[in-house]
Motif scaffolding. Structure first.
Motif, PDB file in Angstrom:
ATOM      1  N   ASN A 193       9.879  -0.393   3.125  1.00 41.32           N
ATOM      2  CA  ASN A 193       8.102  -0.170   3.858  1.00 41.32           C
ATOM      3  C   ASN A 193       7.405   0.191   2.918  1.00 41.32           C
ATOM      4  O   ASN A 193       6.765   0.548   3.844  1.00 41.32           O
ATOM      5  CB  ASN A 193       8.434   0.711   5.025  1.00 41.32           C
ATOM      6  CG  ASN A 193       9.988   0.431   5.293  1.00 41.32           C
ATOM      7  OD1 ASN A 193       9.715  -0.484   6.572  1.00 41.32           O
ATOM      8  ND2 ASN A 193      11.193   1.092   5.468  1.00 41.32           N
ATOM      9  N   SER A 194       7.509  -1.182   1.805  1.00 44.93           N
ATOM     10  CA  SER A 194       5.565  -0.894   1.017  1.00 44.93           C
ATOM     11  C   SER A 194       4.163  -1.564   1.774  1.00 44.93           C
ATOM     12  O   SER A 194       3.625  -1.039   1.713  1.00 44.93           O
ATOM     13  CB  SER A 194       5.684  -1.320  -0.435  1.00 44.93           C
ATOM     14  OG  SER A 194       6.158  -2.782   0.071  1.00 44.93           O
ATOM     15  N   HIS A 195       4.696  -2.002   3.243  1.00 45.86           N
ATOM     16  CA  HIS A 195       3.507  -2.661   3.267  1.00 45.86           C
ATOM     17  C   HIS A 195       3.434  -1.998   4.498  1.00 45.86           C
ATOM     18  O   HIS A 195       4.285  -1.187   4.989  1.00 45.86           O
ATOM     19  CB  HIS A 195       3.678  -4.314   3.802  1.00 45.86           C
ATOM     20  CG  HIS A 195       4.313  -5.254   2.772  1.00 45.86           C
ATOM     21  ND1 HIS A 195       4.151  -4.984   1.855  1.00 45.86           N
ATOM     22  CD2 HIS A 195       5.372  -6.000   3.092  1.00 45.86           C
ATOM     23  CE1 HIS A 195       4.688  -5.887   0.636  1.00 45.86           C
ATOM     24  NE2 HIS A 195       5.902  -7.039   1.201  1.00 45.86           N
ATOM     25  N   VAL A 196       1.938  -2.562   5.574  1.00 39.54           N
ATOM     26  CA  VAL A 196       1.397  -1.603   6.623  1.00 39.54           C
ATOM     27  C   VAL A 196       1.055  -3.282   7.438  1.00 39.54           C
ATOM     28  O   VAL A 196      -0.040  -3.758   7.451  1.00 39.54           O
ATOM     29  CB  VAL A 196       0.487  -0.671   5.843  1.00 39.54           C
ATOM     30  CG1 VAL A 196      -0.286   0.166   8.142  1.00 39.54           C
ATOM     31  CG2 VAL A 196       1.733   0.237   6.073  1.00 39.54           C
ATOM     32  N   CYS A 197       1.350  -3.116   8.643  1.00 38.70           N
ATOM     33  CA  CYS A 197       0.596  -3.631   9.327  1.00 38.70           C
ATOM     34  C   CYS A 197       0.230  -2.921  10.566  1.00 38.70           C
ATOM     35  O   CYS A 197       0.009  -1.982  11.620  1.00 38.70           O
ATOM     36  CB  CYS A 197       2.172  -4.437  10.351  1.00 38.70           C
ATOM     37  SG  CYS A 197       0.923  -5.642  12.424  1.00 38.70           S
ATOM     38  N   ALA A 198      -1.233  -2.878  10.301  1.00 37.69           N
ATOM     39  CA  ALA A 198      -2.662  -2.249  10.625  1.00 37.69           C
ATOM     40  C   ALA A 198      -2.610  -2.828  12.480  1.00 37.69           C
ATOM     41  O   ALA A 198      -2.893  -1.685  12.456  1.00 37.69           O
ATOM     42  CB  ALA A 198      -3.856  -2.900   9.782  1.00 37.69           C
ATOM     43  N   VAL A 232       0.427  -1.018   0.101  1.00 36.16           N
ATOM     44  CA  VAL A 232       0.504  -0.013   0.203  1.00 36.16           C
ATOM     45  C   VAL A 232       0.795   0.832   0.076  1.00 36.16           C
ATOM     46  O   VAL A 232       1.031   2.523  -0.043  1.00 36.16           O
ATOM     47  CB  VAL A 232      -0.976   0.003   1.296  1.00 36.16           C
ATOM     48  CG1 VAL A 232      -2.506  -0.883   0.825  1.00 36.16           C
ATOM     49  CG2 VAL A 232      -0.336   0.000   2.823  1.00 36.16           C
ATOM     50  N   ARG A 233       2.099   1.178   0.568  1.00 36.06           N
ATOM     51  CA  ARG A 233       3.327   2.005   0.239  1.00 36.06           C
ATOM     52  C   ARG A 233       3.949   2.524  -1.021  1.00 36.06           C
ATOM     53  O   ARG A 233       5.055   1.549  -1.049  1.00 36.06           O
ATOM     54  CB  ARG A 233       3.622   2.585   1.289  1.00 36.06           C
ATOM     55  CG  ARG A 233       2.615   2.584   2.793  1.00 36.06           C
ATOM     56  CD  ARG A 233       3.588   2.727   4.160  1.00 36.06           C
ATOM     57  NE  ARG A 233       4.075   3.877   4.309  1.00 36.06           N
ATOM     58  CZ  ARG A 233       5.512   4.861   4.299  1.00 36.06           C
ATOM     59  NH1 ARG A 233       6.334   2.903   3.967  1.00 36.06           N
ATOM     60  NH2 ARG A 233       5.896   5.216   4.016  1.00 36.06           N
ATOM     61  N   PRO A 234       3.379   2.088  -2.032  1.00 30.11           N
ATOM     62  CA  PRO A 234       5.018   1.538  -3.713  1.00 30.11           C
ATOM     63  C   PRO A 234       6.189   2.714  -3.480  1.00 30.11           C
ATOM     64  O   PRO A 234       7.033   2.644  -4.415  1.00 30.11           O
ATOM     65  CB  PRO A 234       3.529   1.883  -4.671  1.00 30.11           C
ATOM     66  CG  PRO A 234       2.986   2.620  -4.250  1.00 30.11           C
ATOM     67  CD  PRO A 234       1.950   2.295  -2.998  1.00 30.11           C
TER      68      PRO A 234
END
Ligand code: SF4
Length: 226
Positions: A180-185, A173-175
Protein backbone atom coordinates in the motif's frame (compact mmCIF):
# COMPACT_ATOMS: atom_id res chain seq x y z
CA UNK A 1 18.68 -7.54 -27.03
CA UNK A 2 16.03 -10.29 -27.04
CA UNK A 3 17.49 -13.63 -25.85
CA UNK A 4 16.29 -16.89 -27.39
CA UNK A 5 16.16 -20.49 -26.31
CA UNK A 6 18.29 -23.12 -28.08
CA UNK A 7 16.39 -24.45 -31.09
CA UNK A 8 14.29 -21.28 -31.56
CA UNK A 9 15.39 -19.43 -34.68
CA UNK A 10 15.30 -15.67 -34.02
CA UNK A 11 15.35 -15.07 -37.79
CA UNK A 12 12.04 -16.81 -38.46
CA UNK A 13 10.49 -15.85 -35.09
CA UNK A 14 8.63 -12.50 -35.12
CA UNK A 15 10.10 -10.01 -32.60
CA UNK A 16 8.78 -10.11 -29.04
CA UNK A 17 6.91 -6.79 -29.34
CA UNK A 18 5.16 -8.08 -32.49
CA UNK A 19 4.05 -11.26 -30.75
CA UNK A 20 2.76 -9.35 -27.68
CA UNK A 21 0.89 -7.01 -30.04
CA UNK A 22 -0.51 -10.03 -31.88
CA UNK A 23 -1.71 -11.50 -28.57
CA UNK A 24 -3.43 -8.25 -27.61
CA UNK A 25 -5.05 -8.02 -31.06
CA UNK A 26 -6.44 -11.55 -30.59
CA UNK A 27 -7.88 -10.52 -27.22
CA UNK A 28 -9.44 -7.45 -28.86
CA UNK A 29 -11.03 -9.74 -31.49
CA UNK A 30 -12.46 -11.96 -28.74
CA UNK A 31 -13.83 -8.91 -26.87
CA UNK A 32 -15.38 -7.49 -30.04
CA UNK A 33 -17.08 -10.76 -30.81
CA UNK A 34 -18.32 -11.08 -27.21
CA UNK A 35 -19.62 -7.49 -27.11
CA UNK A 36 -21.54 -8.10 -30.35
CA UNK A 37 -23.20 -11.12 -28.71
CA UNK A 38 -23.95 -9.19 -25.49
CA UNK A 39 -25.15 -6.13 -27.41
CA UNK A 40 -27.44 -7.98 -29.76
CA UNK A 41 -28.94 -9.87 -26.79
CA UNK A 42 -30.04 -6.48 -25.42
CA UNK A 43 -30.95 -5.03 -28.82
CA UNK A 44 -27.98 -2.63 -28.77
CA UNK A 45 -25.04 -2.02 -31.06
CA UNK A 46 -21.59 -2.30 -29.42
CA UNK A 47 -21.27 1.53 -29.51
CA UNK A 48 -24.63 1.89 -27.75
CA UNK A 49 -23.45 -0.68 -25.21
CA UNK A 50 -20.30 1.36 -24.55
CA UNK A 51 -22.41 4.52 -24.10
CA UNK A 52 -24.51 2.70 -21.51
CA UNK A 53 -21.35 1.51 -19.72
CA UNK A 54 -19.86 5.03 -19.72
CA UNK A 55 -23.05 6.65 -18.43
CA UNK A 56 -23.29 4.04 -15.69
CA UNK A 57 -20.01 5.36 -14.27
CA UNK A 58 -20.85 9.06 -14.70
CA UNK A 59 -22.74 10.24 -11.63
CA UNK A 60 -23.72 13.60 -13.11
CA UNK A 61 -24.24 12.43 -16.68
CA UNK A 62 -22.05 13.25 -19.66
CA UNK A 63 -22.21 15.84 -22.39
CA UNK A 64 -21.93 14.77 -26.02
CA UNK A 65 -18.31 15.96 -26.57
CA UNK A 66 -17.17 14.06 -23.47
CA UNK A 67 -19.00 10.94 -24.63
CA UNK A 68 -17.50 11.16 -28.13
CA UNK A 69 -14.03 11.66 -26.67
CA UNK A 70 -14.38 8.71 -24.26
CA UNK A 71 -15.65 6.49 -27.09
CA UNK A 72 -12.97 7.68 -29.51
CA UNK A 73 -15.63 8.44 -32.16
CA UNK A 74 -16.91 11.58 -33.89
CA UNK A 75 -19.58 13.74 -32.28
CA UNK A 76 -21.98 12.63 -35.05
CA UNK A 77 -21.47 8.93 -34.22
CA UNK A 78 -21.91 9.57 -30.48
CA UNK A 79 -25.03 11.62 -31.24
CA UNK A 80 -26.49 8.75 -33.34
CA UNK A 81 -25.87 6.26 -30.51
CA UNK A 82 -27.38 8.55 -27.86
CA UNK A 83 -30.38 9.30 -30.10
CA UNK A 84 -31.04 5.57 -30.57
CA UNK A 85 -30.76 4.96 -26.80
CA UNK A 86 -33.19 7.83 -26.09
CA UNK A 87 -35.71 6.32 -28.52
CA UNK A 88 -35.36 3.00 -26.64
CA UNK A 89 -36.05 4.80 -23.36
CA UNK A 90 -32.63 3.94 -21.92
CA UNK A 91 -31.13 7.44 -21.85
CA UNK A 92 -32.62 10.83 -21.02
CA UNK A 93 -31.46 14.33 -21.76
CA UNK A 94 -31.04 17.01 -19.06
CA UNK A 95 -30.89 20.62 -20.17
CA UNK A 96 -28.80 22.96 -18.00
CA UNK A 97 -31.24 25.57 -16.59
CA UNK A 98 -28.44 28.15 -16.37
CA UNK A 99 -27.50 27.71 -20.03
CA UNK A 100 -30.15 25.97 -22.12
CA UNK A 101 -27.66 25.37 -24.97
CA UNK A 102 -25.88 22.86 -22.69
CA UNK A 103 -27.28 19.36 -22.18
CA UNK A 104 -26.01 16.20 -20.55
CA UNK A 105 -27.24 12.62 -20.82
CA UNK A 106 -28.04 10.13 -18.07
CA UNK A 107 -29.37 6.59 -17.89
CA UNK A 108 -33.04 6.06 -17.14
CA UNK A 109 -34.09 3.31 -14.69
CA UNK A 110 -34.45 0.95 -17.67
CA UNK A 111 -30.99 2.01 -18.86
CA UNK A 112 -29.52 1.22 -15.44
CA UNK A 113 -31.01 -2.30 -15.61
CA UNK A 114 -29.37 -2.89 -19.00
CA UNK A 115 -26.11 -1.44 -17.63
CA UNK A 116 -25.96 -4.23 -15.04
CA UNK A 117 -25.99 -6.74 -17.89
CA UNK A 118 -23.55 -4.74 -20.00
CA UNK A 119 -21.08 -4.80 -17.11
CA UNK A 120 -21.02 -8.60 -17.37
CA UNK A 121 -19.97 -8.72 -21.03
CA UNK A 122 -16.22 -8.96 -20.34
CA UNK A 123 -16.79 -11.66 -17.68
CA UNK A 124 -15.30 -14.35 -19.92
CA UNK A 125 -12.04 -12.38 -19.94
CA UNK A 126 -12.13 -11.87 -16.16
CA UNK A 127 -12.45 -15.63 -15.71
CA UNK A 128 -9.35 -16.18 -17.85
CA UNK A 129 -7.41 -13.50 -15.94
CA UNK A 130 -8.42 -15.13 -12.65
CA UNK A 131 -6.34 -18.17 -13.66
CA UNK A 132 -3.20 -16.02 -13.21
CA UNK A 133 -1.57 -15.65 -9.78
CA UNK A 134 -2.33 -12.27 -8.18
CA UNK A 135 1.28 -11.11 -8.67
CA UNK A 136 0.97 -11.70 -12.43
CA UNK A 137 -2.39 -9.93 -12.50
CA UNK A 138 -0.83 -6.92 -10.76
CA UNK A 139 2.11 -6.85 -13.20
CA UNK A 140 -0.31 -7.12 -16.11
CA UNK A 141 -2.37 -4.22 -14.76
CA UNK A 142 0.74 -2.01 -14.47
CA UNK A 143 1.85 -3.01 -17.99
CA UNK A 144 -1.60 -2.18 -19.38
CA UNK A 145 -1.53 1.19 -17.64
CA UNK A 146 1.85 1.93 -19.24
CA UNK A 147 0.52 1.00 -22.69
CA UNK A 148 -2.71 2.97 -22.23
CA UNK A 149 -0.82 6.04 -21.03
CA UNK A 150 1.57 5.87 -24.00
CA UNK A 151 -1.34 5.57 -26.45
CA UNK A 152 -3.12 8.44 -24.72
CA UNK A 153 -0.06 10.69 -24.98
CA UNK A 154 0.38 9.73 -28.63
CA UNK A 155 -3.20 10.83 -29.30
CA UNK A 156 -4.28 7.27 -30.16
CA UNK A 157 -6.68 7.05 -27.21
CA UNK A 158 -8.98 9.62 -25.58
CA UNK A 159 -8.00 10.70 -22.03
CA UNK A 160 -8.42 7.86 -19.58
CA UNK A 161 -9.58 8.53 -16.01
CA UNK A 162 -6.63 6.67 -14.49
CA UNK A 163 -4.96 7.12 -11.10
CA UNK A 164 -1.59 7.71 -12.77
CA UNK A 165 -2.84 10.98 -14.27
CA UNK A 166 -4.88 12.19 -11.29
CA UNK A 167 -4.03 15.18 -9.09
CA UNK A 168 -5.10 13.14 -6.04
CA UNK A 169 -2.57 10.37 -6.77
CA UNK A 170 0.47 10.35 -4.47
CA UNK A 171 2.63 7.47 -5.73
CA UNK A 172 5.19 5.68 -3.58
CA UNK A 173 4.93 8.03 -0.63
CA UNK A 174 4.74 5.07 1.78
CA UNK A 175 7.81 2.94 0.84
CA UNK A 176 7.62 1.19 4.23
CA UNK A 177 4.39 -0.55 3.16
CA UNK A 178 5.06 -2.27 -0.18
CA UNK A 179 1.46 -3.47 -0.64
CA UNK A 180 0.00 0.00 0.00
CA UNK A 181 2.74 2.40 -1.00
CA UNK A 182 0.51 5.00 -2.71
CA UNK A 183 -2.10 7.39 -1.30
CA UNK A 184 -5.34 8.64 -2.82
CA UNK A 185 -5.71 12.14 -1.38
CA UNK A 186 -9.37 12.26 -2.46
CA UNK A 187 -10.31 9.18 -0.44
CA UNK A 188 -7.59 9.76 2.15
CA UNK A 189 -6.49 6.13 1.97
CA UNK A 190 -3.30 4.24 1.19
CA UNK A 191 -3.43 1.75 -1.66
CA UNK A 192 -1.16 -0.34 -3.84
CA UNK A 193 -0.60 -1.18 -7.50
CA UNK A 194 -3.21 -3.91 -7.18
CA UNK A 195 -5.85 -1.20 -6.58
CA UNK A 196 -4.89 1.20 -9.40
CA UNK A 197 -7.99 2.46 -11.24
CA UNK A 198 -8.37 2.70 -15.02
CA UNK A 199 -11.68 4.59 -14.92
CA UNK A 200 -12.40 6.50 -11.71
CA UNK A 201 -15.38 8.87 -11.56
CA UNK A 202 -13.52 10.99 -8.95
CA UNK A 203 -10.40 11.43 -11.06
CA UNK A 204 -9.17 15.01 -11.43
CA UNK A 205 -6.79 15.03 -14.41
CA UNK A 206 -3.32 16.58 -14.18
CA UNK A 207 -3.32 19.08 -17.03
CA UNK A 208 0.19 20.50 -16.77
CA UNK A 209 2.65 18.46 -18.89
CA UNK A 210 5.56 18.86 -16.50
CA UNK A 211 3.49 17.88 -13.47
CA UNK A 212 2.11 14.89 -15.38
CA UNK A 213 5.64 13.79 -16.23
CA UNK A 214 6.85 14.22 -12.63
CA UNK A 215 3.90 12.22 -11.33
CA UNK A 216 4.68 9.44 -13.79
CA UNK A 217 8.36 9.36 -12.83
CA UNK A 218 7.38 9.21 -9.17
CA UNK A 219 5.19 6.23 -9.99
CA UNK A 220 7.47 4.18 -12.24
CA UNK A 221 10.59 5.04 -10.27
CA UNK A 222 9.08 3.59 -7.10
CA UNK A 223 9.95 0.28 -5.52
CA UNK A 224 6.98 -1.52 -7.09
CA UNK A 225 8.28 -0.87 -10.61
CA UNK A 226 11.18 -3.36 -10.33
S1 SF4 B 1 -9.45 9.96 -7.04
FE1 SF4 B 1 -9.70 8.05 -8.19
S2 SF4 B 1 -8.21 8.23 -9.88
FE2 SF4 B 1 -7.65 9.76 -8.34
S3 SF4 B 1 -6.08 8.71 -7.09
FE3 SF4 B 1 -8.08 8.47 -6.08
S4 SF4 B 1 -8.82 6.46 -6.82
FE4 SF4 B 1 -7.18 7.12 -8.22
Amino acid sequence: MESHAPGIDPVTQPPLDDRVGDGLARLADALRSQSWKGASKNGLTPTQGRVVALLQNAREGLRLPALASALGVTAATASDAVGALRRKGLVEKHVDEADRRVASFELTDAGRMIALDVALWPAFLTEAIDTLPSTEQESLLVSLIKILRHLQRAGELPPQRMCVSCTYFQPNVRPEDRRNSHVCAFLGTPFGNQHLRLDCADQNPVTDDREASELWQQFIGGPLEK
